[in-house]
Design an enzyme around this catalytic site. Structure first.
Site, short mmCIF file in Angstrom:
data_model
loop_
_atom_site.label_atom_id
_atom_site.label_comp_id
_atom_site.label_asym_id
_atom_site.label_seq_id
_atom_site.Cartn_x
_atom_site.Cartn_y
_atom_site.Cartn_z
N GLY A 151 28.81 44.09 39.48
CA GLY A 151 28.93 45.13 38.47
C GLY A 151 29.33 44.67 37.09
CE LYS A 152 28.68 38.61 36.67
NZ LYS A 152 28.29 38.87 38.07
CB SER A 153 25.02 43.76 33.85
OG SER A 153 24.78 42.36 33.91
NE ARG A 202 51.38 47.99 43.63
CZ ARG A 202 51.75 48.98 44.45
NH1 ARG A 202 52.12 48.72 45.69
NH2 ARG A 202 51.79 50.23 44.01
CG HIS A 233 26.73 34.16 36.97
ND1 HIS A 233 25.54 34.65 36.47
CD2 HIS A 233 27.17 35.07 37.85
CE1 HIS A 233 25.27 35.81 37.04
NE2 HIS A 233 26.24 36.09 37.89
CG ASP A 282 22.37 36.09 34.06
OD1 ASP A 282 22.96 36.31 35.13
OD2 ASP A 282 21.39 35.36 33.95
N GLY A 337 32.42 37.03 38.28
CA GLY A 337 32.38 37.58 39.62
C GLY A 337 31.05 37.29 40.27
CD GLU A 378 18.88 40.61 36.13
OE1 GLU A 378 18.53 40.82 37.31
OE2 GLU A 378 19.35 39.52 35.75
#
Length: 315
Positions: free
Chosen positions: A159-161, A244, A139, A178, A154, A203
């Site tokens: 918020g990947k797409s 960091r 995924h 997806d 994730g 999507e």
């Protein structure tokens, strides 16, 4: 076990079938390697990999032609008696009618190509390695950013797409949304592709399905991409410490291959597309021999060394 039909190979490699009367629909190749049967034609069949595609080059062809007519039939019949998926003659070398006759009797397809032996072998081995490579589906979203294959993973809805859409608008290319199919083509290389059903689609919750190729053009998509970098998006945790400096690389593993991985905490106002771009460029820079974190570390060490030297001089 993954396999490829002989019919698909004939179409892909543009081979001519000299035995069209044979039914090749059920013949499948399950090994990415091929075999040049020089020793077998000489009568040595120990360790013969008969399940591989057999390739006849100029040397094997001239050796076959040099055989006396009375010995050819025995040699051909012994060689073709094995369960061979197919025999390919390169350089448009045409086998003699006796070879084709025995091949038909033994139900072994005989094929011919215009390519040179080395060129054909290199092409078909490369193609078969991709088609028969170990494969898993994960995924995530795969995007080509400045030539770097970035796999964004994730939890669902993080918020990947949306990040992929922003990257596409900035000129980068989508490979898959997806679901990403990963293939291990070598110990160093993973190739990512999209399933045929969802290819070029994204999507977006609240909007629906978007056809990226139609909306943004053919330059916004690509079929395959190597996996060079993994970015894992996760919710911000104030109690968790995040890297960091980046002096030490973190890795994630797919199919036994280790890929550099960055964990990116998500907070309101963070521009994920810019972060992914920066991570991809920084990865390219490291591959070219420059490490910004190491450069900063060296500057700090040099500054401390100069201070110690100045203190010693004052004393």
């Amino acid at each position: 076990m993954a396999s490829v039909s002989l019919k698909t190979i004939i179409e892909k490699m543009k081979l001519e079938n000299l035995t069209p009367e044979l039914d090749i629909k059920k013949i499948r190749i399950s090994q990415p390697d091929i075999n040049r049967p020089a020793l077998q034609l000489a009568g040595y069949f120990e360790h013969f990999e008969a399940t591989r595609l057999q390739v006849i080059g100029f040397v094997e062809y001239t050796y076959m032609e040099s055989f006396p007519e009375e010995k050819k039939e025995d040699m051909y019949r012994e060689f073709l008696s094995f369960d061979i998926p197919g025999v390919v003659f390169c350089r448009e070398l045409t086998p003699d009618p006796l070879f084709i006759k025995i091949a038909i009797e033994e139900k072994v397809p005989v094929l011919i190509t215009k390519k040179s032996t080395s060129a054909f072998m290199a092409e078909i081995i490369r193609w078969l390695n991709v088609k028969l490579a170990p494969c898993i589906s994960i995924h995530g979203v795969l995007v080509d950013i400045y030539g770097v294959g970035v796999l964004i993973t994730g939890e669902s809805g993080i918020g990947k797409s949306e990040t992929a859409i922003e990257l596409i608008k900035r000129g980068h290319r989508l490979v898959s949304d997806d679901v990403v199919e990963l293939r291990r083509v070598s110990e160093e290389t993973l190739i990512g592709t999209a399933p045929d059903i969802t290819k070029h689609f994204i999507e977006m919750r609240g909007v629906g399905i978007i056809d990226v190729k139609t909306l943004y053009g053919v330059s916004s998509v690509r079929e395959t991409q190597t996996i060079d970098l993994v970015i894992k998006l996760e919710d911000w945790d104030k109690d968790k410490e995040y890297d960091r400096l980046g002096l030490e690389e973190e890795y994630t593993e797919y199919l036994g291959n280790k890929i550099v991985c960055h964990r990116i905490p998500i907070r309101p106002g963070r521009n994920l597309a810019v972060i992914c771009e920066s991570a991809a460029v920084n990865h390219r820079q490291k591959a070219m021999g420059y490490n910004a974190a190491q450069e900063l570390y060296n500057r700090v060490q040099n500054s401390l060394a100069r201070r110690r030297s100045d203190d010693e001089d004052d004393e």
